[in-house]
Design a protein around this motif. Structure first.
Motif, short mmCIF file in Angstrom:
data_model
loop_
_atom_site.label_atom_id
_atom_site.label_comp_id
_atom_site.label_asym_id
_atom_site.label_seq_id
_atom_site.Cartn_x
_atom_site.Cartn_y
_atom_site.Cartn_z
N VAL A 189 0.89 -1.08 0.12
CA VAL A 189 -0.03 -0.02 0.05
C VAL A 189 1.06 1.20 0.23
O VAL A 189 0.71 2.07 -0.73
N THR A 190 2.04 1.07 0.81
CA THR A 190 3.00 2.30 0.78
C THR A 190 3.55 2.30 -0.47
O THR A 190 3.75 3.52 -1.16
N LEU A 191 3.97 1.26 -1.16
CA LEU A 191 4.25 1.43 -2.63
C LEU A 191 3.35 1.87 -3.70
O LEU A 191 3.75 2.73 -4.38
N SER A 192 2.14 1.72 -3.34
CA SER A 192 1.23 2.37 -4.26
C SER A 192 1.23 3.99 -4.32
O SER A 192 1.02 4.62 -5.32
N ALA A 193 1.29 4.10 -2.86
CA ALA A 193 1.28 5.68 -2.70
C ALA A 193 2.48 6.56 -3.13
O ALA A 193 2.43 7.63 -4.02
N ILE A 194 3.53 5.65 -3.08
CA ILE A 194 4.85 6.10 -3.71
C ILE A 194 4.71 6.25 -5.33
O ILE A 194 5.27 7.20 -5.89
N ILE A 195 4.14 5.55 -6.00
CA ILE A 195 3.95 5.38 -7.44
C ILE A 195 3.43 6.41 -7.62
O ILE A 195 3.45 7.26 -8.69
N VAL A 196 1.89 6.82 -7.05
CA VAL A 196 1.37 7.98 -7.49
C VAL A 196 1.87 9.10 -7.18
O VAL A 196 1.72 10.18 -8.03
N LEU A 197 2.51 9.17 -6.21
CA LEU A 197 3.25 10.55 -5.78
C LEU A 197 4.07 10.79 -6.88
O LEU A 197 4.37 11.76 -7.39
N THR A 198 4.88 9.60 -7.26
CA THR A 198 6.05 9.96 -8.52
C THR A 198 5.42 10.18 -9.74
O THR A 198 5.71 11.12 -10.49
N MET A 199 4.32 9.54 -10.09
CA MET A 199 3.52 9.90 -11.20
C MET A 199 3.12 11.35 -11.30
O MET A 199 3.10 11.80 -12.24
N SER A 200 2.66 11.84 -10.09
CA SER A 200 2.23 13.32 -10.08
C SER A 200 3.23 14.07 -9.82
O SER A 200 3.11 15.55 -9.61
N LYS A 201 4.54 13.64 -9.70
CA LYS A 201 5.71 14.72 -9.54
C LYS A 201 5.63 15.46 -8.29
O LYS A 201 5.79 16.60 -8.24
N GLU A 202 5.26 14.61 -7.30
CA GLU A 202 5.21 15.07 -5.92
C GLU A 202 6.46 14.65 -5.05
O GLU A 202 6.64 13.23 -5.30
#
Length: 298
Positions: free
Chosen positions: A50-63
């Motif tokens: 679940v943490t990995l999912s959050a990291i992936i979305v943050l990275t995709m959103s350039k956050e």
């Protein structure tokens, strides 16, 4: 809710479900749950996915991933106090459960003592029966008090924070960081359905009632979400939510063991079923009214 937040929530949820399903399919294919070590590895990997999912979305959103972690993993005196006290919430909820279950004959602590006794008898075959029985009583009470509390703050919290960084961290941030009924329903539902592949494919928690188990566990997750959101908001950190989550995983299995009901009925009626949902819902109502009265008093 802004469209950007909706998009991020949908993406985060989709990736979380995908990673969880891949792990569950792997566990089924390689029979990982038949090995205690592999089952533990699967469980921890699933929670941290679940943490990995959050990291992936943050990275995709350039956050910034680091900035997001700093906002959620706040550590200070206040947060430490909340962290140490948070497991007591589960003990209080367990008290509500026992109050509901005992009159119906659904809770019998002696059944749990008997399980401990049988385990000790196998390990200490030459010891007198009376001595083993006495040890079993002591061990049973120590297990639910000292051992469960320590586990909640250590290994269980470490595993649980992998989920909390996603559910009560990233997802809660996208919803505005307010412990409303709407946010409780959204987060609790996503959290519950995230377990669906494990329940359906592996019989996780519901070996005999897999399809009803998805609904029951989702309702349980919704009822458990409100205290987690309150802790997250009032402490300003995810750490107390992690220790509460850890305490639930350490202590709540008692509701399935301390009973004489058949295994299939335990899944539907007890702590992961009807009585568990009722107990946590009633506890949520008491908690909400308490905070509301305190707010008015101030």
């Amino acid at each position: 809710m802004p469209d950007d937040a909706k998009r991020k929530i949908l993406l985060f949820t989709s990736i979380s479900l995908l990673l969880a399903t891949l792990l569950d399919v792997s566990a089924l294919a390689f029979k990982m749950l038949e090995s205690q070590i592999l089952a533990l590895a699967w469980g921890i990997a699933r929670m941290w996915s679940v943490t990995l999912s959050a990291i992936i979305v943050l990275t995709m959103s350039k956050e910034s991933v680091i900035a997001s972690l700093k906002r959620t993993l706040v550590i200070g005196k206040k947060q430490l106090i909340y962290y140490l006290l948070a497991p007591l919430v589960v003990y209080l909820a367990l008290g509500v459960y026992v109050a509901l279950a005992v009159p119906t004959g659904s809770f019998d602590f002696n059944a749990y003592i008997n399980v401990v006794y049988e385990a000790l008898r196998r390990q200490l075959p030459t010891m007198p029966v009376e001595t083993v029985r006495s040890l079993a009583v002591t061990a049973a009470y120590l297990e639910i008090s000292v051992n469960a509390y320590i586990a909640a703050l250590t290994i269980n919290a470490f595993a649980a924070i992998g989920e909390e960084l996603g559910w009560r961290g990233y997802l809660y941030q996208q919803l505005g960081n307010t412990p409303t009924l709407k946010n409780t329903l959204i987060i609790g539902t996503i959290w519950g359905l995230w377990h669906a592949p494990a329940i359906l494919l592996l019989g996780y928690n519901y070996q005999a009632n897999r399809l009803p188990g998805v609904l029951l566990f989702t309702l349980l997750c919704i009822s458990l979400t409100y205290p987690l959101l309150l802790l997250r908001s009032h402490s300003g950190s995810l750490l107390p939510a992690a220790s509460l989550h850890g305490a639930f995983n350490a202590l709540w299995p008692l509701t399935l063991i301390a009973t004489t009901l058949p295994a299939d009925k335990r899944e539907i009626l007890l702590g992961l079923g009807v009585l568990g949902i009722l107990s946590w819902t009633l506890f949520d109502i008491i908690l909400h009214l308490t905070f509301k009265l305190n707010s008015r008093a101030r």
